[in-house]
Each structure stands twice: as structure tokens, then as C-alpha cells.
Scaffold this motif. Structure first.
Motif, PDB file in Angstrom:
ATOM      1  N   GLY A  53       0.772  -1.231   0.000  1.00 43.66           N
ATOM      2  CA  GLY A  53       0.000   0.000   0.000  1.00 43.66           C
ATOM      3  C   GLY A  53       0.806   1.284   0.000  1.00 43.66           C
ATOM      4  O   GLY A  53       0.238   2.369  -0.015  1.00 43.66           O
ATOM      5  N   PHE A  54       2.142   1.188  -0.014  1.00 44.98           N
ATOM      6  CA  PHE A  54       2.974   2.387   0.078  1.00 44.98           C
ATOM      7  C   PHE A  54       4.012   2.432  -1.044  1.00 44.98           C
ATOM      8  O   PHE A  54       5.131   2.881  -0.843  1.00 44.98           O
ATOM      9  N   GLY A  55       3.632   1.935  -2.217  1.00 44.22           N
ATOM     10  CA  GLY A  55       4.531   1.972  -3.363  1.00 44.22           C
ATOM     11  C   GLY A  55       5.546   0.846  -3.410  1.00 44.22           C
ATOM     12  O   GLY A  55       6.468   0.862  -4.228  1.00 44.22           O
ATOM     13  N   GLU A  56       5.389  -0.156  -2.526  1.00 41.87           N
ATOM     14  CA  GLU A  56       6.335  -1.262  -2.511  1.00 41.87           C
ATOM     15  C   GLU A  56       6.257  -2.091  -3.801  1.00 41.87           C
ATOM     16  O   GLU A  56       5.326  -1.968  -4.589  1.00 41.87           O
ATOM     17  N   LEU A  57       7.238  -2.956  -3.975  1.00 40.73           N
ATOM     18  CA  LEU A  57       7.173  -3.954  -5.038  1.00 40.73           C
ATOM     19  C   LEU A  57       5.859  -4.717  -4.886  1.00 40.73           C
ATOM     20  O   LEU A  57       5.542  -5.182  -3.793  1.00 40.73           O
ATOM     21  N   PRO A  58       5.052  -4.842  -5.946  1.00 42.40           N
ATOM     22  CA  PRO A  58       3.734  -5.469  -5.808  1.00 42.40           C
ATOM     23  C   PRO A  58       3.800  -6.869  -5.209  1.00 42.40           C
ATOM     24  O   PRO A  58       4.678  -7.671  -5.540  1.00 42.40           O
ATOM     25  N   THR A  59       2.855  -7.151  -4.323  1.00 43.81           N
ATOM     26  CA  THR A  59       2.813  -8.463  -3.687  1.00 43.81           C
ATOM     27  C   THR A  59       1.762  -9.393  -4.295  1.00 43.81           C
ATOM     28  O   THR A  59       1.697 -10.557  -3.920  1.00 43.81           O
ATOM     29  N   GLN A  60       0.961  -8.900  -5.246  1.00 49.70           N
ATOM     30  CA  GLN A  60       0.018  -9.790  -5.920  1.00 49.70           C
ATOM     31  C   GLN A  60       0.729 -10.966  -6.603  1.00 49.70           C
ATOM     32  O   GLN A  60       0.222 -12.106  -6.552  1.00 49.70           O
ATOM     33  N   PRO A  61       1.915 -10.788  -7.231  1.00 55.43           N
ATOM     34  CA  PRO A  61       2.611 -11.951  -7.795  1.00 55.43           C
ATOM     35  C   PRO A  61       2.929 -13.028  -6.759  1.00 55.43           C
ATOM     36  O   PRO A  61       2.971 -14.215  -7.094  1.00 55.43           O
ATOM     37  N   LEU A  62       3.132 -12.629  -5.508  1.00 52.75           N
ATOM     38  CA  LEU A  62       3.369 -13.614  -4.445  1.00 52.75           C
ATOM     39  C   LEU A  62       2.104 -14.422  -4.173  1.00 52.75           C
ATOM     40  O   LEU A  62       2.169 -15.644  -3.988  1.00 52.75           O
ATOM     41  N   LEU A  63       0.957 -13.749  -4.148  1.00 56.80           N
ATOM     42  CA  LEU A  63      -0.298 -14.468  -3.952  1.00 56.80           C
ATOM     43  C   LEU A  63      -0.575 -15.383  -5.137  1.00 56.80           C
ATOM     44  O   LEU A  63      -1.009 -16.528  -4.955  1.00 56.80           O
ATOM     45  N   ASP A  64      -0.314 -14.913  -6.361  1.00 54.68           N
ATOM     46  CA  ASP A  64      -0.498 -15.758  -7.546  1.00 54.68           C
ATOM     47  C   ASP A  64       0.355 -17.022  -7.445  1.00 54.68           C
ATOM     48  O   ASP A  64      -0.101 -18.127  -7.772  1.00 54.68           O
ATOM     49  N   TRP A  65       1.578 -16.863  -6.989  1.00 57.51           N
ATOM     50  CA  TRP A  65       2.502 -17.994  -6.814  1.00 57.51           C
ATOM     51  C   TRP A  65       1.964 -18.975  -5.779  1.00 57.51           C
ATOM     52  O   TRP A  65       1.975 -20.196  -5.994  1.00 57.51           O
ATOM     53  N   CYS A  66       1.473 -18.465  -4.674  1.00 60.92           N
ATOM     54  CA  CYS A  66       0.898 -19.328  -3.639  1.00 60.92           C
ATOM     55  C   CYS A  66      -0.286 -20.132  -4.193  1.00 60.92           C
ATOM     56  O   CYS A  66      -0.415 -21.334  -3.939  1.00 60.92           O
ATOM     57  N   LEU A  67      -1.138 -19.473  -4.943  1.00 63.68           N
ATOM     58  CA  LEU A  67      -2.311 -20.148  -5.494  1.00 63.68           C
ATOM     59  C   LEU A  67      -1.912 -21.233  -6.491  1.00 63.68           C
ATOM     60  O   LEU A  67      -2.511 -22.308  -6.514  1.00 63.68           O
ATOM     61  N   ARG A  68      -0.912 -20.974  -7.307  1.00 62.78           N
ATOM     62  CA  ARG A  68      -0.464 -21.966  -8.290  1.00 62.78           C
ATOM     63  C   ARG A  68       0.081 -23.218  -7.623  1.00 62.78           C
ATOM     64  O   ARG A  68      -0.098 -24.335  -8.114  1.00 62.78           O
TER      65      ARG A  68
END
Length: 204
Positions: A53-68
Motif C-alpha cells: 500500500g505504500f509503493g512497494e514492489l507489488p505483492t500480488q505476484p506472491l499471492l499468484d505464486w501461492c495459489l499456483r
């Protein structure tokens, strides 16, 4: 001579200057290195994430990886343990499971410190997770991490670290420009076990 830490605003300003397409591209590049983290994890691993939420490297790819891979992802919750003897939030984080495939769809509230967090009846201790992806402002080449200054992760992980407990793995996730040569380390700081950036992964 002891190192002098650069100001946090130096990095937070640089993060904010990135446009959405740059952030997404960096997130995709960093996610290519997750296979090397996967090699150290058990099946059905439990992975602690956070909202970017503060301009960090996006964490959605981490969630995508977990789901895969069938990993269960979690988000941190501040203040679930009430207040300490000074009247402040107890800084120990607990974690809730994510049941959505997009972080943006997770129902959240905004904590007074500004971070988004969700609430759920089932809360997990950090020691129950296999990995915690730690947010950071800067990190040095020895794995010392500069956070936002609240001390939540150091407080959460400090006792187990001091006693030699290896779980969970503490992994940084950031842009390459957030990596510096050396940071000043405080006695209470908990170093990272590994770091993933768009250019690669390193272990400490």
C-alpha cells in the motif's frame, strides 16, 4: 566507522515515483526467482504476505505464486493482542488466511498507522508460518533490514530469532534500488534469511 543509515524518505520517494506499469514489470521479474524459494519449502507451505500500500514492489505476484502451488497465504494483523502496559498496540503481529485470489478483493480496514488489514476469527502466530515476506524500506548486502520504524516485525520475530528458532524463513521483497551496501544494525533488529528483487535472489 559505524555506517549511517540513509533517510527513509530517500527510498519511499523513489518508490512513489514509479508508474504502475513499472511496478508491475518489476513484480513479474522478481516472481521469476520464487522457484528458488520453493525449493526450500514443504508442500502446502504457509506464506505470510502483506499489502503493498505504500509503493512497494507489488505483492500480488506472491499471492499468484501461492495459489499456483497450493500454498496458503496470510496477511498480518496489527493490534489483535490488545494494548501493552503503556497503552500502545501490542506490536506482535498475528496472521489471517487469505481466501481471495486478488489482494484488492480482500475486505480490509485501515489501521491508524495507515496500513490496510483484514480481520478474521482465526489468527495464526508467526511461528506457525513457513515463510514471512517482510516489507522493508531498505536492506543491505548482509540481510539487515530497515523497516518503516514501527518495530512490528522485529518484535514479532525477535524472541524466536534470539533463541535460535529457524522458522519462519524471513524473506525480503523489494526493488533493486532499495539494496544498499551496509546499514547500521540495532541489537533488536532481526535480519533476513533471504532477499528477492527483480534481478535475483540471495541468501544470507
Amino acid at each position: 566507522m559505524s555506517p549511517v543509515n540513509p533517510p527513509r524518505r530517500q527510498f519511499t520517494r523513489q518508490r512513489r515515483q514509479l508508474v504502475a506499469s513499472e511496478r508491475r514489470a518489476c513484480g513479474r521479474a522478481a516472481s521469476l526467482h520464487l522457484i528458488k524459494l520453493q525449493q526450500r519449502l514443504p508442500p502446502n507451505a504457509r506464506i505470510g504476505l502483506y499489502y503493498d500500500g505504500f509503493g512497494e514492489l507489488p505483492t500480488q505476484p506472491l499471492l499468484d505464486w501461492c495459489l499456483r502451488l497450493g500454498y496458503q497465504a496470510y496477511l498480518p494483523v496489527v493490534g489483535s493482542l490488545g494494548r501493552d502496559d503503556k497503552g500502545d498496540d501490542d506490536k506482535r503481529l498475528r496472521f489471517i488466511p487469505i481466501y481471495h485470489d486478488k489482494l484488492i478483493n480482500v475486505p480490509t480496514q485501515v489501521h491508524p498507522l495507515g496500513m490496510k488489514q483484514s480481520h478474521n476469527r482465526k489468527l495464526f502466530w508467526a511461528s506457525e508460518l513457513d515463510v514471512i515476506i517482510c516489507p522493508l524500506v531498505a536492506v543491505d548486502k548482509q540481510g539487515n533490514r530497515m523497516g518503516m520504524g514501527g518495530g512490528f516485525y522485529d518484535t514479532t520475530l525477535g524472541k524466536d530469532y534470539q533463541s535460535g528458532v529457524k522458522k519462519p524463513l524471513k524473506i525480503g521483497w523489494c526493488y533493486d534500488f532499495q539494496v544498499v551496501e551496509q546499514l547500521k544494525r540495532q541489537p533488536w533488529d532481526v535480519p533476513l534469511d533471504g532477499l528477492i528483487t527483480p534481478s535475483g535472489i540471495r541468501w544470507f
